[in-house]
Design a protein around this motif. Structure first.
Motif, PDB file in Angstrom:
ATOM      1  N   SER A 222       0.542  -1.199   0.008  1.00 43.16           N
ATOM      2  CA  SER A 222      -0.239   0.273  -0.169  1.00 43.16           C
ATOM      3  C   SER A 222       1.154   1.298  -0.084  1.00 43.16           C
ATOM      4  O   SER A 222       1.853   1.229   1.066  1.00 43.16           O
ATOM      5  CB  SER A 222      -0.850  -0.099   1.545  1.00 43.16           C
ATOM      6  N   ILE A 223       0.788   1.920  -1.066  1.00 44.87           N
ATOM      7  CA  ILE A 223       1.428   2.900  -0.759  1.00 44.87           C
ATOM      8  C   ILE A 223       1.366   4.135   0.290  1.00 44.87           C
ATOM      9  O   ILE A 223       1.870   5.577   0.427  1.00 44.87           O
ATOM     10  CB  ILE A 223       1.566   3.723  -2.370  1.00 44.87           C
ATOM     11  N   LEU A 224       0.373   3.661   0.594  1.00 44.12           N
ATOM     12  CA  LEU A 224      -0.384   4.755   1.791  1.00 44.12           C
ATOM     13  C   LEU A 224       1.205   4.802   2.558  1.00 44.12           C
ATOM     14  O   LEU A 224       1.214   6.253   3.291  1.00 44.12           O
ATOM     15  CB  LEU A 224      -1.250   3.961   2.408  1.00 44.12           C
ATOM     16  N   SER A 225       1.945   4.452   3.149  1.00 46.01           N
ATOM     17  CA  SER A 225       3.055   4.219   3.589  1.00 46.01           C
ATOM     18  C   SER A 225       4.462   4.379   3.069  1.00 46.01           C
ATOM     19  O   SER A 225       5.561   4.521   3.442  1.00 46.01           O
ATOM     20  CB  SER A 225       3.073   3.036   4.844  1.00 46.01           C
ATOM     21  N   ALA A 226       4.026   5.154   1.405  1.00 47.21           N
ATOM     22  CA  ALA A 226       5.560   5.392   0.457  1.00 47.21           C
ATOM     23  C   ALA A 226       5.558   6.858   0.813  1.00 47.21           C
ATOM     24  O   ALA A 226       5.379   7.715   1.496  1.00 47.21           O
ATOM     25  CB  ALA A 226       5.265   5.272  -0.814  1.00 47.21           C
ATOM     26  N   ASP A 227       6.820   7.059  -0.007  1.00 52.51           N
ATOM     27  CA  ASP A 227       7.712   7.911   0.092  1.00 52.51           C
ATOM     28  C   ASP A 227       6.960   9.263  -0.806  1.00 52.51           C
ATOM     29  O   ASP A 227       7.622   9.086  -1.955  1.00 52.51           O
ATOM     30  CB  ASP A 227       9.167   8.581  -0.007  1.00 52.51           C
ATOM     31  N   PHE A 228       5.869   9.749  -0.799  1.00 49.52           N
ATOM     32  CA  PHE A 228       5.348  10.395  -1.959  1.00 49.52           C
ATOM     33  C   PHE A 228       6.523  11.596  -2.625  1.00 49.52           C
ATOM     34  O   PHE A 228       6.452  12.123  -3.842  1.00 49.52           O
ATOM     35  CB  PHE A 228       4.348  11.284  -1.410  1.00 49.52           C
ATOM     36  N   THR A 229       7.875  11.626  -2.048  1.00 55.55           N
ATOM     37  CA  THR A 229       8.319  12.505  -2.568  1.00 55.55           C
ATOM     38  C   THR A 229       9.229  11.566  -3.505  1.00 55.55           C
ATOM     39  O   THR A 229       9.806  13.369  -4.298  1.00 55.55           O
ATOM     40  CB  THR A 229       8.992  13.903  -1.621  1.00 55.55           C
ATOM     41  N   ASN A 230       8.720  10.847  -3.555  1.00 50.83           N
ATOM     42  CA  ASN A 230       9.626   9.541  -4.191  1.00 50.83           C
ATOM     43  C   ASN A 230       9.054   9.079  -5.129  1.00 50.83           C
ATOM     44  O   ASN A 230       9.808   7.329  -4.795  1.00 50.83           O
ATOM     45  CB  ASN A 230      10.787   9.876  -3.374  1.00 50.83           C
TER      46      ASN A 230
ATOM     47  N   HIS B 216      10.265   6.084  -7.824  1.00 50.37           N
ATOM     48  CA  HIS B 216      11.614   5.256  -7.078  1.00 50.37           C
ATOM     49  C   HIS B 216      10.581   4.126  -6.459  1.00 50.37           C
ATOM     50  O   HIS B 216       9.858   2.971  -6.446  1.00 50.37           O
ATOM     51  CB  HIS B 216      12.352   6.315  -6.022  1.00 50.37           C
ATOM     52  N   GLU B 217       9.801   4.336  -5.517  1.00 49.54           N
ATOM     53  CA  GLU B 217       8.679   3.565  -5.131  1.00 49.54           C
ATOM     54  C   GLU B 217       7.950   2.595  -5.442  1.00 49.54           C
ATOM     55  O   GLU B 217       7.984   1.414  -5.219  1.00 49.54           O
ATOM     56  CB  GLU B 217       7.949   4.395  -4.146  1.00 49.54           C
ATOM     57  N   ILE B 218       7.301   2.726  -6.854  1.00 49.23           N
ATOM     58  CA  ILE B 218       6.842   2.157  -7.094  1.00 49.23           C
ATOM     59  C   ILE B 218       7.341   0.792  -8.258  1.00 49.23           C
ATOM     60  O   ILE B 218       7.137   0.079  -7.915  1.00 49.23           O
ATOM     61  CB  ILE B 218       5.682   3.056  -8.225  1.00 49.23           C
ATOM     62  N   ALA B 219       8.417   1.582  -8.561  1.00 50.91           N
ATOM     63  CA  ALA B 219       9.704   1.069  -9.293  1.00 50.91           C
ATOM     64  C   ALA B 219      10.388  -0.401  -8.382  1.00 50.91           C
ATOM     65  O   ALA B 219      10.612  -1.375  -8.339  1.00 50.91           O
ATOM     66  CB  ALA B 219      11.358   1.820  -9.977  1.00 50.91           C
ATOM     67  N   SER B 220      10.422   0.373  -6.862  1.00 50.57           N
ATOM     68  CA  SER B 220      10.388  -0.655  -6.221  1.00 50.57           C
ATOM     69  C   SER B 220       9.977  -1.670  -6.030  1.00 50.57           C
ATOM     70  O   SER B 220       9.964  -2.894  -5.348  1.00 50.57           O
ATOM     71  CB  SER B 220      11.279   0.042  -4.540  1.00 50.57           C
TER      72      SER B 220
ATOM     73  N   TRP C 162       1.291  -6.536  -7.478  1.00 57.00           N
ATOM     74  CA  TRP C 162      -0.393  -5.230  -7.187  1.00 57.00           C
ATOM     75  C   TRP C 162       0.451  -4.221  -6.456  1.00 57.00           C
ATOM     76  O   TRP C 162       1.316  -4.182  -5.341  1.00 57.00           O
ATOM     77  CB  TRP C 162      -1.747  -5.845  -6.333  1.00 57.00           C
ATOM     78  N   VAL C 163      -0.359  -2.993  -6.239  1.00 50.49           N
ATOM     79  CA  VAL C 163      -0.662  -1.917  -5.779  1.00 50.49           C
ATOM     80  C   VAL C 163      -1.722  -1.840  -5.611  1.00 50.49           C
ATOM     81  O   VAL C 163      -2.642  -1.339  -6.027  1.00 50.49           O
ATOM     82  CB  VAL C 163       0.125  -0.893  -6.892  1.00 50.49           C
ATOM     83  N   HIS C 164      -0.861  -1.297  -4.178  1.00 53.13           N
ATOM     84  CA  HIS C 164      -2.863  -1.097  -3.111  1.00 53.13           C
ATOM     85  C   HIS C 164      -2.948   0.495  -3.161  1.00 53.13           C
ATOM     86  O   HIS C 164      -1.588   1.562  -2.331  1.00 53.13           O
ATOM     87  CB  HIS C 164      -3.069  -1.656  -1.952  1.00 53.13           C
ATOM     88  N   LEU C 165      -3.636   1.268  -3.268  1.00 51.10           N
ATOM     89  CA  LEU C 165      -4.169   2.356  -3.420  1.00 51.10           C
ATOM     90  C   LEU C 165      -5.577   2.560  -2.437  1.00 51.10           C
ATOM     91  O   LEU C 165      -6.488   1.735  -2.342  1.00 51.10           O
ATOM     92  CB  LEU C 165      -4.474   3.024  -4.646  1.00 51.10           C
ATOM     93  N   ASP C 166      -5.400   3.324  -1.260  1.00 43.60           N
ATOM     94  CA  ASP C 166      -5.785   3.505  -0.457  1.00 43.60           C
ATOM     95  C   ASP C 166      -6.794   4.788  -0.159  1.00 43.60           C
ATOM     96  O   ASP C 166      -6.263   5.779   0.231  1.00 43.60           O
ATOM     97  CB  ASP C 166      -5.370   3.381   0.953  1.00 43.60           C
ATOM     98  N   ILE C 167      -8.250   4.770  -0.651  1.00 46.90           N
ATOM     99  CA  ILE C 167      -8.763   6.236  -1.340  1.00 46.90           C
ATOM    100  C   ILE C 167      -9.853   6.324   0.381  1.00 46.90           C
ATOM    101  O   ILE C 167     -10.329   6.121   0.512  1.00 46.90           O
ATOM    102  CB  ILE C 167      -9.709   5.762  -2.501  1.00 46.90           C
ATOM    103  N   MET C 168      -9.406   7.673   0.563  1.00 51.14           N
ATOM    104  CA  MET C 168      -9.948   8.144   2.078  1.00 51.14           C
ATOM    105  C   MET C 168     -11.071   9.296   1.759  1.00 51.14           C
ATOM    106  O   MET C 168     -10.203  10.135   1.437  1.00 51.14           O
ATOM    107  CB  MET C 168      -9.090   7.537   3.333  1.00 51.14           C
TER     108      MET C 168
ATOM    109  N   GLY D  91       1.571  -2.051   4.849  1.00 51.04           N
ATOM    110  CA  GLY D  91       1.588  -0.553   4.015  1.00 51.04           C
ATOM    111  C   GLY D  91       3.461  -0.843   4.708  1.00 51.04           C
ATOM    112  O   GLY D  91       4.379  -0.630   4.163  1.00 51.04           O
ATOM    113  N   SER D  92       2.742  -0.937   5.880  1.00 49.00           N
ATOM    114  CA  SER D  92       4.184   0.082   6.683  1.00 49.00           C
ATOM    115  C   SER D  92       5.525  -1.019   6.583  1.00 49.00           C
ATOM    116  O   SER D  92       6.455  -0.764   6.650  1.00 49.00           O
ATOM    117  CB  SER D  92       4.046   0.076   8.361  1.00 49.00           C
ATOM    118  N   ALA D  93       5.082  -2.295   7.421  1.00 53.24           N
ATOM    119  CA  ALA D  93       6.228  -3.649   6.809  1.00 53.24           C
ATOM    120  C   ALA D  93       6.895  -3.505   4.836  1.00 53.24           C
ATOM    121  O   ALA D  93       7.775  -4.031   5.963  1.00 53.24           O
ATOM    122  CB  ALA D  93       5.195  -5.089   6.920  1.00 53.24           C
TER     123      ALA D  93
END
Ligand code: DX5
Ligand code: ZN
Length: 219
Positions: A8-16, A19-23, A31-37, A197-199
């Motif tokens: 979950s990119i909720l815990s990703a570094d959105f300034t980068n 890079h996070e998605i490539a990682s 899969w890429v999990h997208l948390d919409i709130m 996410g965080s893990a």
């Protein structure tokens, strides 16, 4: 069958974020999990279709959108057009769940239903045939980094039994508090997939993230 991990990119570094998605791709997660709130269904606000459309340019990995919003049906078309592959709505947020699930499928997408920890599996039994993805919340939605709620394990086992009995064909996914230590055990209980996410994102290097995914998927 290989289990699936959806960071979950909720815990990703959105300034980068590129890079996070490539990682995620490099790690072996699928899969890429997208948390919409929306700040109403849950006490937090994240991002919507505008951001997802831009993220779509960064990867071909399936986008697993988790809508923690009220009246989700009003926004399905926008999320479909933004490039989501799976759209999951909360049973608690929709009075006309069967209609919404059908509507998601009408865009050629996989339809998911999420259940909060306190919501019983009976909330979806009557329409189990129409559900592609069952997202069992293993924390109360709204934030990353919370602790896994063990009472949900019984629900995982029941949902898995429904598949064995031919009453459902859903992919069972878990969301919240899943990590290096408990993921394999939860797959053994019947989960097919899990969000992380965080893990995932607390590990800062590609190597550490790959090591996590290799361990939890038992590769
Ligand atoms: C919670 C979200 C989760 C969250 C999981 O509302 O739906 O997807 O990002 O985060 P972790 O894995 O840190 O519990
Ligand atoms: Zn989620």
């Amino acid at each position: 069958m290989t289990n699936i991990i959806a960071p979950s990119i909720l815990s990703a570094d959105f300034t980068n974020i590129a890079h996070e998605i490539a990682s995620i791709e490099k790690s072996g997660a699928q899969w890429v999990h997208l948390d919409i709130m929306d700040g109403v269904f849950v006490p937090n606000i994240t991002f919507g279709p505008f951001i997802i459309k831009q993220l779509r340019k960064l990867t071909k990995l399936p986008f697993d959108a988790h809508l923690m919003i009220e009246n989700p049906a009003d926004y399905i078309e926008a999320f479909a057009k933004a490039g989501c592959d799976m759209i999951t709505v909360h049973a608690e947020a929709d009075r006309h769940l069967h209609r919404t699930v059908d509507y998601i499928r009408s865009f050629g997408l996989k339809a998911g239903v999420a259940l909060n920890p306190a919501t019983p599996l009976s909330a979806v039994e009557a329409i189990s045939d129409s559900i592609d993805l069952l997202l069992l919340m293993t924390v109360n939605p709204g934030f990353g980094g919370q602790s896994f709620i063990p009472q949900v394990i019984e629900k995982i086992e029941k949902a898995s039994q429904m598949k064995k009995d031919g009453k459902a064909h859903w992919t069972i996914s878990l969301d919240g508090g899943v990590n290096y230590d408990n993921a394999r055990e939860l797959f053994a209980k019947g989960a097919d997939a899990t969000v992380m996410g965080s893990a995932f994102f607390s590990r800062k290097s590609d190597e550490e993230r790959t090591e996590l995914i290799t361990h939890v998927l038992n590769l």
